[in-house]
Write a protein that holds these residues in place. Structure first.
Motif, mmCIF file in Angstrom:
data_model
loop_
_atom_site.group_PDB
_atom_site.id
_atom_site.type_symbol
_atom_site.label_atom_id
_atom_site.label_comp_id
_atom_site.label_asym_id
_atom_site.label_seq_id
_atom_site.Cartn_x
_atom_site.Cartn_y
_atom_site.Cartn_z
ATOM 1 N N CYS A 1 0.831 -1.215 0.000
ATOM 2 C CA CYS A 1 0.000 0.000 0.000
ATOM 3 C C CYS A 1 0.858 1.255 0.000
ATOM 4 C CB CYS A 1 -0.964 -0.003 1.177
ATOM 5 S SG CYS A 1 -0.171 -0.001 2.785
ATOM 6 N N SER A 2 2.092 1.131 -0.508
ATOM 7 C CA SER A 2 2.943 2.319 -0.598
ATOM 8 C C SER A 2 2.317 3.359 -1.520
ATOM 9 C CB SER A 2 4.330 1.932 -1.112
ATOM 10 O OG SER A 2 4.927 0.974 -0.263
ATOM 11 N N GLU A 3 1.735 2.921 -2.627
ATOM 12 C CA GLU A 3 1.121 3.849 -3.572
ATOM 13 C C GLU A 3 -0.086 4.541 -2.962
ATOM 14 O OE1 GLU A 3 0.240 1.858 -7.157
ATOM 15 O OE2 GLU A 3 2.334 1.477 -7.695
ATOM 16 N N ARG A 4 -0.823 3.858 -2.129
ATOM 17 C CA ARG A 4 -1.971 4.489 -1.495
ATOM 18 C C ARG A 4 -1.523 5.628 -0.585
ATOM 19 N NH1 ARG A 4 -5.613 1.093 2.538
ATOM 20 N NH2 ARG A 4 -3.856 1.625 3.898
ATOM 21 N N GLY A 5 -0.397 5.417 0.132
ATOM 22 C CA GLY A 5 0.112 6.492 0.964
ATOM 23 C C GLY A 5 0.490 7.707 0.134
ATOM 24 N N LEU A 6 1.103 7.439 -1.034
ATOM 25 C CA LEU A 6 1.437 8.550 -1.918
ATOM 26 C C LEU A 6 0.177 9.244 -2.433
ATOM 27 C CD1 LEU A 6 4.345 6.897 -3.960
ATOM 28 C CD2 LEU A 6 4.537 8.572 -2.100
ATOM 29 N N ALA A 7 -0.868 8.441 -2.715
ATOM 30 C CA ALA A 7 -2.118 9.029 -3.197
ATOM 31 C C ALA A 7 -2.772 9.887 -2.123
ATOM 32 C CB ALA A 7 -3.075 7.920 -3.645
ATOM 33 N N GLU A 8 -2.717 9.423 -0.886
ATOM 34 C CA GLU A 8 -3.299 10.224 0.201
ATOM 35 C C GLU A 8 -2.554 11.544 0.356
ATOM 36 O OE1 GLU A 8 -3.099 7.651 3.510
ATOM 37 O OE2 GLU A 8 -4.906 6.511 2.975
ATOM 38 N N LEU A 9 -1.226 11.491 0.191
ATOM 39 C CA LEU A 9 -0.446 12.712 0.272
ATOM 40 C C LEU A 9 -0.820 13.666 -0.864
ATOM 41 C CD1 LEU A 9 1.840 14.399 1.485
ATOM 42 C CD2 LEU A 9 3.457 13.099 0.047
ATOM 43 N N ALA A 10 -0.981 13.107 -2.076
ATOM 44 C CA ALA A 10 -1.369 13.938 -3.222
ATOM 45 C C ALA A 10 -2.755 14.539 -3.015
ATOM 46 C CB ALA A 10 -1.340 13.105 -4.503
ATOM 47 N N LEU A 11 -3.651 13.761 -2.390
ATOM 48 C CA LEU A 11 -4.999 14.267 -2.128
ATOM 49 C C LEU A 11 -4.956 15.447 -1.163
ATOM 50 C CD1 LEU A 11 -8.042 14.034 -2.464
ATOM 51 C CD2 LEU A 11 -8.048 12.320 -0.623
ATOM 52 N N ARG A 12 -4.139 15.329 -0.110
ATOM 53 C CA ARG A 12 -4.040 16.431 0.840
ATOM 54 C C ARG A 12 -3.511 17.694 0.165
ATOM 55 N NH1 ARG A 12 -2.149 12.257 4.242
ATOM 56 N NH2 ARG A 12 0.032 12.894 3.870
ATOM 57 N N ARG A 13 -2.500 17.507 -0.673
ATOM 58 C CA ARG A 13 -1.944 18.665 -1.365
ATOM 59 C C ARG A 13 -2.969 19.271 -2.342
ATOM 60 N NH1 ARG A 13 4.150 16.302 -2.725
ATOM 61 N NH2 ARG A 13 4.940 16.456 -0.563
ATOM 62 N N SER A 14 -3.763 18.420 -3.009
ATOM 63 C CA SER A 14 -4.797 18.911 -3.929
ATOM 64 C C SER A 14 -5.852 19.712 -3.182
ATOM 65 C CB SER A 14 -5.453 17.731 -4.665
ATOM 66 O OG SER A 14 -6.512 18.159 -5.476
ATOM 67 N N GLU A 15 -6.263 19.194 -2.020
ATOM 68 C CA GLU A 15 -7.255 19.919 -1.225
ATOM 69 C C GLU A 15 -6.714 21.282 -0.803
ATOM 70 O OE1 GLU A 15 -8.136 17.273 1.925
ATOM 71 O OE2 GLU A 15 -9.629 16.131 0.788
ATOM 72 N N GLU A 16 -5.426 21.316 -0.419
ATOM 73 C CA GLU A 16 -4.837 22.598 -0.039
ATOM 74 C C GLU A 16 -4.802 23.558 -1.230
ATOM 75 O OE1 GLU A 16 -1.042 21.507 1.415
ATOM 76 O OE2 GLU A 16 -1.783 20.666 3.318
#
Length: 728
Positions: free
Chosen positions: A340-355
Motif C-alpha cells: 500500500c505504498s502507492e496508497r500512501g502517496l495518493a493520500e499525500l497527493a490528495l491532501r496537497r490537492s485539497e490545499e
C-alpha cells in the motif's frame, strides 16, 4: 438401467416429434390452401377493377360516336355508339359476376349501372333529336355541355368503386402474404422441432458417460485453475498447513517477502511473514495464531509493516482466513496482503490537492461560498465575497443564504436554492443586498458538492450591475422603437387606404365619360355615316378606339389595385377548367379564327380563385391577341413537374413573340413590348406579377421574335400568408 431409461425416453421423443410434424404439416397445408383462395379472390377483384375502367371507356366511346354523328350527320359514327352501348352492359355484368356477395360494392355497382344507363339514355335522346331533323338543337346540346353532370357523376362513382376494389386487393394481398408467412413459419417450426427432438434423444443416450468424464476433467481443471489464480493474482498469497508450515506462495508473495517458493516450503510462516506495527515499531501478533483462534476471515492488523528477507520495510494491507478439509476441520491458513505504498502517496497527493483548491477558493477574485442545501446556512465564504457584500467572515457563517436577497423575493429564491443543481450552471440575473442595504444585480453559478459529509451547494456570484443597466437601456430603446414602427405602419396603412379610395373613385368616375364618348362616336357613325365625309368617319373611329384604350387603362388600373389590396382566400383551384372556359369565350368572340387549344387536364393550384382567374385571363388573352397572325394559332396550358412543394403553370403560344432583352420590362406597369397595331394598357402583366407575388410565387417569361412566348407561374403548394397578415 440408465441406458434403458435413456432409450425409452429417446423413443418417446421420436414419437412426439412425428406426431408434431404431422399436425404442423396439416396446418401448413391449410394455410397454403387459404392463401390460394385469397389469390384467386385478388385476381377476380383486379379483373373487376379493370372491367369498371372499361365501362367508363365504353361510355366515353359512346359519347364520341354520338357527337361525331351529331356534328357530321354521318351514320357511320353510330356504329361506335352501338358497340359501346353493348360493351357497357357486358362489362357491368362481368363486374357483378366477379365480385358477387360484396354488399357494399353491390351498391356502388348499382349506382354505376344507373348512371351509365342515364348517360346512354341522354345520348340516345340527342341522337333522336338529330334524326328528327333538328340538328341545330342537337349541336347546341353538344356544345352547351349541359349533360356533363351525369358523366362526371359516373366517373366519380367508378373512381370510388375502383378505390374500393384497390383497397380490397391490398387487404387480400396482405392476408395472402400473412398466410404464406404462417405456412413458412410452421414448416420451419416442424423442421426445428424434429431436429431438436432427434438431437435430444441422441444426447440422452450419450449423456451419462459424458457427465462422468466431464466431472473428472472439471475437478482436475478446477484444481489447476485455483493454483493458477493464486499464482497470477496481484495480491500476495501464502498458504500454510495446520502446523504453520508454508505450503504455497504465489509470485507476488515471493516478490514482496524476498523468499522463493523453494526456499520457503516447509518453513514456519512466522519466519517468512515478519510484520511489525508501524505506530510503535513493535512486532505484530502472529497472523497464523490470530487466524487459527478466530476461525473466520479477519483483517490481521492496521498500520502493518512487512520486513522483507533483504531488510526492506513495506507498508501493507493484509487479511487471512482458515482452510478447512472435507469434514469442516481446520487444515491450515491462507494469508493475503498487498503493498500500500502507492496508497500512501495518493493520500499525500490528495491532501496537497485539497490545499491547492482551498487556496484557489480563498484567493478567487469572484465572490464564492458554500451553503448547506437543507438548512441554507453558510458553510464557507471567500475573501472576495466578504469585500463584495461588506459582511465579516463570522457574520457570514452566522447567516443563511436568503439573507442576501431583498425581503420581497427571499422566499421565492429560498425554494429555488433548495433544489438540487443539475451540474454547474448559471441562473438568470437576480438581485442581492449588501450589508449597507444597497441592492445590485448578480449572475449566480452553482453546483452540488459534499462539505464535511453534508450535502452542500458551491456558488459563484458575479456582479452584473453594469450589464443590467445596459439591458434596461436596450429594453427602453426597443420599446420606443416599437412605438415608432407602429406609428409608421399606421401612416402607411392610411396612405394605402387613401390610394385605394382614389383608384376606386377614378375608375368609377372615368368609366361613365368613356362610355359617353364611345356611345356618341357609335351614334355618329350609325346615324350620319352616309352623309359625313370619310375623313370625319375616320376621326370618329379613332375617337372610339381611343375611348376603348382609355377604358382598358381604367380597368387595368382597377385590376392592379385589386391585385394589390384584395384579401387572399386560398383553396385548391381547377386551373384546367378556368383555362378551358377562357379559351372557349375567346373562340366564341372570334369564331372565324383558326386556333388550336391544348389544355392539360387536372391542373390544380393552391391559390385565391378570383385572383388566379384574373392572372390567367391576362396571360391567355395576350396569347390569343399576339398569335392572331399565326395560322393555325396554337395556345397551350400545361403543368410542369418540379419540387414537391411547388406548382408550375405554363402558358405557351406561337405568336409574334418579342426580344428576350425586353423580358425584364414586360412586367413593369405601362411598358409595352409589342408594337405594330397591337393595343394594350401595359398593366396586364404587371397585374399578373403582383398577384403571383402576393401568393409567395414567381412569374417568368421566355420569348423570341417570331417564335411566340412562354410564361411560367410558380406557386407554393403550402398555404399562402393569411390575408389579414399581408401588407398591400
Amino acid at each position: 438401467m440408465i441406458p434403458y431409461r435413456a432409450g425409452r425416453s429417446a423413443a418417446l421423443q421420436l414419437l412426439l416429434a412425428s406426431a408434431a410434424a404431422a399436425v404442423f404439416s396439416l396446418a401448413t397445408w391449410s394455410s397454403i390452401r387459404h392463401a390460394d383462395r385469397l389469390r384467386d379472390e385478388m385476381r377476380a377483384t383486379s379483373s373487376a377493377r379493370d372491367a369498371l375502367q372499361q365501362v367508363t371507356s365504353a361510355v366515353d366511346d359512346a359519347e364520341k360516336g354520338e357527337r361525331g354523328y351529331l356534328l357530321t350527320g354521318r351514320p357511320i359514327f353510330l356504329n361506335a355508339y352501338y358497340d359501346s352501348v353493348s360493351q357497357v352492359e357486358r362489362q357491368l355484368q362481368r363486374v357483378r359476376l366477379l365480385v358477387r356477395g360484396d354488399r357494399s360494392f353491390a351498391r356502388l355497382t348499382a349506382a354505376i349501372s344507373g348512371l351509365a344507363a342515364d348517360r346512354l339514355r341522354e345520348l340516345h335522346q340527342t341522337i333522336q333529336i338529330s334524326r328528327s331533323g333538328d340538328r341545330a338543337a342537337a349541336a347546341a346540346v353538344v356544345n352547351g355541355g349541359a349533360d356533363n353532370g351525369t358523366m362526371d357523376a359516373l366517373r366519380s362513382q367508378v373512381t370510388a368503386a375502383r378505390d374500393y376494389l384497390q383497397n380490397s386487393i391490398s387487404d387480400q394481398s396482405t392476408a395472402a402474404g400473412l398466410q404464406i408467412r404462417v405456412a413458412g413459419a410452421i414448416a420451419l417450426a416442424v423442421t426445428l422441432l424434429t431436429v431438436l427432438m432427434f438431437t435430444a434423444a441422441s444426447i440422452r443416450l450419450m449423456g451419462s458417460r459424458r457427465r462422468e468424464v466431464r466431472a473428472i476433467a472439471n475437478l482436475a481443471a478446477l484444481e489447476l485453475r485455483a493454483e493458477a489464480m493464486l499464482r497470477s493474482i496481484g495480491d500476495a498469497v501464502i498458504a500454510a498447513d495446520a502446523s504453520g508450515r508454508v505450503t504455497l506462495m504465489n509470485a507476488a508473495a515471493e516478490r514482496l517477502t524476498g523468499w522463493s517458493m523453494e526456499e520457503a516450503a516447509g518453513r514456519s510462516i512466522t519466519d517468512v511473514f515478519v510484520a511489525t506495527d508501524d505506530q510503535n515499531n513493535l512486532p505484530a501478533e502472529s497472523a497464523f495464531d490470530r487466524i487459527q483462534r478466530a476461525g473466520t476471515v479477519i483483517g490481521v492488523c492496521n498500520h502493518t509493516v512487512l520486513h522483507t528477507r533483504t531488510g526492506n520495510r513495506i507498508p501493507i494491507d493484509n487479511s487471512g482466513a482458515p482452510i478447512r478439509d472435507e469434514d469442516g476441520k481446520p487444515s491450515g491458513v491462507i494469508l493475503c496482503f498487498r503493498d500500500c505504498s502507492e496508497r500512501g502517496l495518493a493520500e499525500l497527493a490528495l491532501r496537497r490537492s485539497e490545499e491547492r483548491y482551498r487556496a484557489m477558493f480563498e484567493r478567487n477574485p469572484t465572490p464564492m461560498w458554500a451553503y448547506d442545501r437543507e438548512t441554507m446556512a453558510f458553510l464557507e465564504v471567500n475573501d472576495a465575497a466578504i469585500r463584495q457584500y461588506g459582511y465579516s467572515r463570522d457574520e457570514f457563517l452566522a447567516m443563511h443564504v436568503n439573507n442576501l436577497w431583498p425581503s420581497e423575493v427571499a422566499e421565492q429564491f429560498a425554494r429555488m436554492a433548495r433544489e438540487e443543481p443539475a451540474g454547474f450552471r448559471a441562473s438568470e440575473f437576480c438581485r442581492h443586498r449588501r450589508k449597507n442595504g444597497e441592492v445590485f444585480h448578480v449572475e449566480i453559478w452553482s453546483d452540488k458538492m459534499v462539505h464535511a459529509g453534508r450535502q452542500a451547494v458551491l456558488v459563484l456570484a458575479i456582479d452584473r450591475s453594469e450589464t443590467a443597466r445596459a439591458q434596461a437601456a436596450m429594453e427602453e430603446l426597443n420599446r420606443t422603437l416599437e412605438q415608432r414602427v407602429a406609428s409608421r405602419t399606421r401612416e402607411l396603412e392610411a396612405a394605402n387606404a387613401e390610394l385605394s379610395v382614389f383608384i376606386d373613385a377614378t375608375a368609377h368616375d372615368l368609366r361613365a365619360p368613356v362610355r359617353w364618348v364611345r356611345g356618341y362616336a357609335h351614334a355618329l357613325c350609325a346615324d350620319f355615316g352616309d352623309v359625313l365625309p370619310d375623313e370625319v368617319i375616320s376621326i370618329v373611329k379613332r375617337i372610339d378606339r381611343a375611348g376603348g384604350l382609355l377604358g382598358e387603362l381604367v380597368d387595368g388600373l382597377y385590376r392592379l389595385s385589386f391585385a394589390a389590396r384584395a384579401p387572399i382566400q386560398p383553396r385548391v383551384v381547377d386551373v384546367s377548367g378556368i383555362a378551358r372556359s377562357l379559351l372557349s369565350q375567346l373562340q366564341l368572340a372570334e369564331p372565324e379564327r383558326r386556333v388550336e387549344f391544348h389544355v392539360q387536364p387536372n391542373i390544380e393550384a393552391y391559390a385565391d380563385e378570383e385572383m388566379l382567374t384574373v392572372a390567367l385571363t391576362n396571360l391567355i388573352g395576350n396569347a390569343w391577341k399576339f398569335s392572331r397572325d399565326s395560322n393555325p394559332a396554337i395556345i397551350e396550358v400545361q403543368s410542369l413537374q418540379t419540387r414537391d412543394d411547388m406548382d408550375v403553370i405554363v402558358v405557351r403560344d406561337n405568336g409574334i413573340g418579342f426580344e428576350s432583352a425586353k423580358a425584364s420590362e414586360a412586367f413593369e406597369p405601362f411598358k409595352l413590348v409589342h408594337h405594330g397595331g397591337f393595343d394594350g394598357s401595359g398593366l396586364g402583366l404587371a397585374t399578373v406579377k403582383r398577384i403571383v407575388e402576393r401568393h409567395n410565387g414567381a412569374v417568368d417569361v421566355v420569348a423570341s421574335p417570331g417564335s411566340g412566348a412562354v410564361f411560367q407561374i410558380t406557386l407554393p403548394k403550402s398555404p399562402v400568408v393569411p390575408a389579414e397578415l399581408q401588407v398591400a
